[in-house]
Write a protein that holds these residues in place. Structure first.
Motif, PDB file in Angstrom:
ATOM      1  N   UNK A   5      35.582  41.595  33.549  1.00 49.72           N
ATOM      2  CA  UNK A   5      35.389  40.740  34.731  1.00 49.72           C
ATOM      3  C   UNK A   5      36.276  41.154  35.895  1.00 49.72           C
ATOM      4  N   UNK A   6      37.231  42.023  35.637  1.00 52.61           N
ATOM      5  CA  UNK A   6      38.176  42.458  36.663  1.00 52.61           C
ATOM      6  C   UNK A   6      37.668  43.743  37.305  1.00 52.61           C
ATOM      7  N   UNK A   7      37.471  43.708  38.611  1.00 51.07           N
ATOM      8  CA  UNK A   7      37.073  44.902  39.356  1.00 51.07           C
ATOM      9  C   UNK A   7      38.260  45.296  40.226  1.00 51.07           C
ATOM     10  N   UNK A   8      39.092  46.183  39.686  1.00 52.81           N
ATOM     11  CA  UNK A   8      40.324  46.544  40.389  1.00 52.81           C
ATOM     12  C   UNK A   8      40.058  47.395  41.629  1.00 52.81           C
ATOM     13  N   UNK A   9      38.955  48.135  41.656  1.00 48.51           N
ATOM     14  CA  UNK A   9      38.634  48.946  42.838  1.00 48.51           C
ATOM     15  C   UNK A   9      38.303  48.074  44.035  1.00 48.51           C
ATOM     16  N   UNK A  10      37.445  47.075  43.829  1.00 51.91           N
ATOM     17  CA  UNK A  10      37.047  46.198  44.926  1.00 51.91           C
ATOM     18  C   UNK A  10      37.993  45.019  45.101  1.00 51.91           C
ATOM     19  N   UNK A  11      38.924  44.868  44.147  1.00 47.66           N
ATOM     20  CA  UNK A  11      39.902  43.765  44.157  1.00 47.66           C
ATOM     21  C   UNK A  11      39.202  42.398  44.146  1.00 47.66           C
ATOM     22  N   UNK A  12      38.297  42.264  43.169  1.00 47.78           N
ATOM     23  CA  UNK A  12      37.628  40.987  42.957  1.00 47.78           C
ATOM     24  C   UNK A  12      37.562  40.678  41.462  1.00 47.78           C
ATOM     25  N   UNK A  13      37.380  39.405  41.166  1.00 46.89           N
ATOM     26  CA  UNK A  13      37.183  38.961  39.789  1.00 46.89           C
ATOM     27  C   UNK A  13      35.815  38.297  39.729  1.00 46.89           C
ATOM     28  N   UNK A  14      35.047  38.657  38.734  1.00 46.25           N
ATOM     29  CA  UNK A  14      33.740  38.018  38.535  1.00 46.25           C
ATOM     30  C   UNK A  14      33.944  36.852  37.574  1.00 46.25           C
ATOM     31  N   UNK A  15      33.593  35.680  38.020  1.00 42.71           N
ATOM     32  CA  UNK A  15      33.670  34.484  37.192  1.00 42.71           C
ATOM     33  C   UNK A  15      32.260  34.254  36.646  1.00 42.71           C
ATOM     34  N   UNK A  16      32.120  34.341  35.326  1.00 42.07           N
ATOM     35  CA  UNK A  16      30.815  34.236  34.685  1.00 42.07           C
ATOM     36  C   UNK A  16      30.573  32.809  34.203  1.00 42.07           C
ATOM     37  N   UNK A  17      29.422  32.276  34.554  1.00 40.45           N
ATOM     38  CA  UNK A  17      28.994  30.955  34.084  1.00 40.45           C
ATOM     39  C   UNK A  17      30.063  29.885  34.295  1.00 40.45           C
ATOM     40  N   UNK A  18      30.452  29.717  35.524  1.00 42.50           N
ATOM     41  CA  UNK A  18      31.449  28.712  35.875  1.00 42.50           C
ATOM     42  C   UNK A  18      30.789  27.347  35.975  1.00 42.50           C
ATOM     43  N   UNK A  19      31.401  26.462  36.725  1.00 48.86           N
ATOM     44  CA  UNK A  19      30.867  25.116  36.892  1.00 48.86           C
ATOM     45  C   UNK A  19      29.430  25.195  37.396  1.00 48.86           C
ATOM     46  N   UNK A  20      28.558  24.457  36.773  1.00 50.24           N
ATOM     47  CA  UNK A  20      27.148  24.502  37.134  1.00 50.24           C
ATOM     48  C   UNK A  20      26.446  25.735  36.600  1.00 50.24           C
ATOM     49  N   UNK A  21      27.067  26.418  35.658  1.00 52.26           N
ATOM     50  CA  UNK A  21      26.526  27.637  35.038  1.00 52.26           C
ATOM     51  C   UNK A  21      26.172  28.707  36.069  1.00 52.26           C
ATOM     52  N   UNK A  22      27.014  28.800  37.106  1.00 54.95           N
ATOM     53  CA  UNK A  22      26.797  29.797  38.146  1.00 54.95           C
ATOM     54  C   UNK A  22      27.893  30.854  38.101  1.00 54.95           C
ATOM     55  N   UNK A  23      27.507  32.077  38.382  1.00 63.51           N
ATOM     56  CA  UNK A  23      28.468  33.160  38.502  1.00 63.51           C
ATOM     57  C   UNK A  23      28.969  33.199  39.936  1.00 63.51           C
ATOM     58  N   UNK A  24      30.206  33.642  40.122  1.00 62.37           N
ATOM     59  CA  UNK A  24      30.749  33.792  41.463  1.00 62.37           C
ATOM     60  C   UNK A  24      31.830  34.864  41.429  1.00 62.37           C
ATOM     61  N   UNK A  25      32.287  35.259  42.590  1.00 65.22           N
ATOM     62  CA  UNK A  25      33.358  36.242  42.725  1.00 65.22           C
ATOM     63  C   UNK A  25      34.506  35.636  43.515  1.00 65.22           C
TER      64      UNK A  25
END
Length: 161
Positions: free
Chosen positions: A22-42
């Motif tokens: 879930x860690x994208x160190x190149x783009x400096x973002x974290x992908x949050x999988x199936x968070x609140x409301x079963x939605x993915x976000x960054x």
């Protein structure tokens, strides 16, 4: 874990369910999988937090990782085989840290998320990834909306070393 919760504005459940992939160190973002409301976000990943994550990755327990692909390994493995740390365990760690810091006020782990949003607003940052919502409660809440990954990476976290 506490640095992630505050520095990236994450919920406790999001922190404990992070996997290495879930860690994208190149783009400096974290992908949050199936968070609140079963939605993915960054969310943004500050360089200082990435540095701490890399240190943690080298020192973290690996007893249950033998049969798991590295990108599928939990960042914060729990006591059970192939399970992440629980939010209850994480909450206990937070309360111990607050007590060790001499904080007397009753706090919850979610206080870090509120502090993240409050400190961004205090610094005059606009929320590219947040939308302000009015509530009947005194506290302000923020809801996430979809934003281009590049914009998320440019948001400066209020966390500093």
């Amino acid at each position: 874990m506490l640095t992630l919760a505050y520095g990236c504005g994450l919920r406790a459940s999001e922190v404990v369910r992070l996997r290495a992939g879930d860690i994208d160190s190149e783009q400096k973002i974290i992908r949050i999988v199936q968070s609140k409301g079963q939605k993915d976000r960054h969310v943004m990943l500050p360089a200082e937090v990435l540095k701490l994550l890399r240190q943690w990755w080298k020192a973290r327990p690996t007893a249950y990782d033998a049969s798991v692909a590295p990108e599928q390994s939990w960042l914060f493995p729990g006591r059970s085989n192939h399970q992440p740390l629980t939010t209850r365990q994480f909450s206990r760690l937070f309360k111990e840290a607050a007590k060790a810091a001499g904080l007397r006020k009753t706090l919850s782990l979610h206080s870090l998320r509120h502090s993240f949003a409050t400190h961004l607003l205090e610094r005059g940052r606009t929320f590219a990834s947040f939308r302000r919502c009015s509530t009947r409660e005194v506290e302000t809440t923020a809801r996430y909306t979809r934003v281009a990954t590049g914009m998320i990476a440019k948001i400066e976290s209020p966390w500093r070393t």
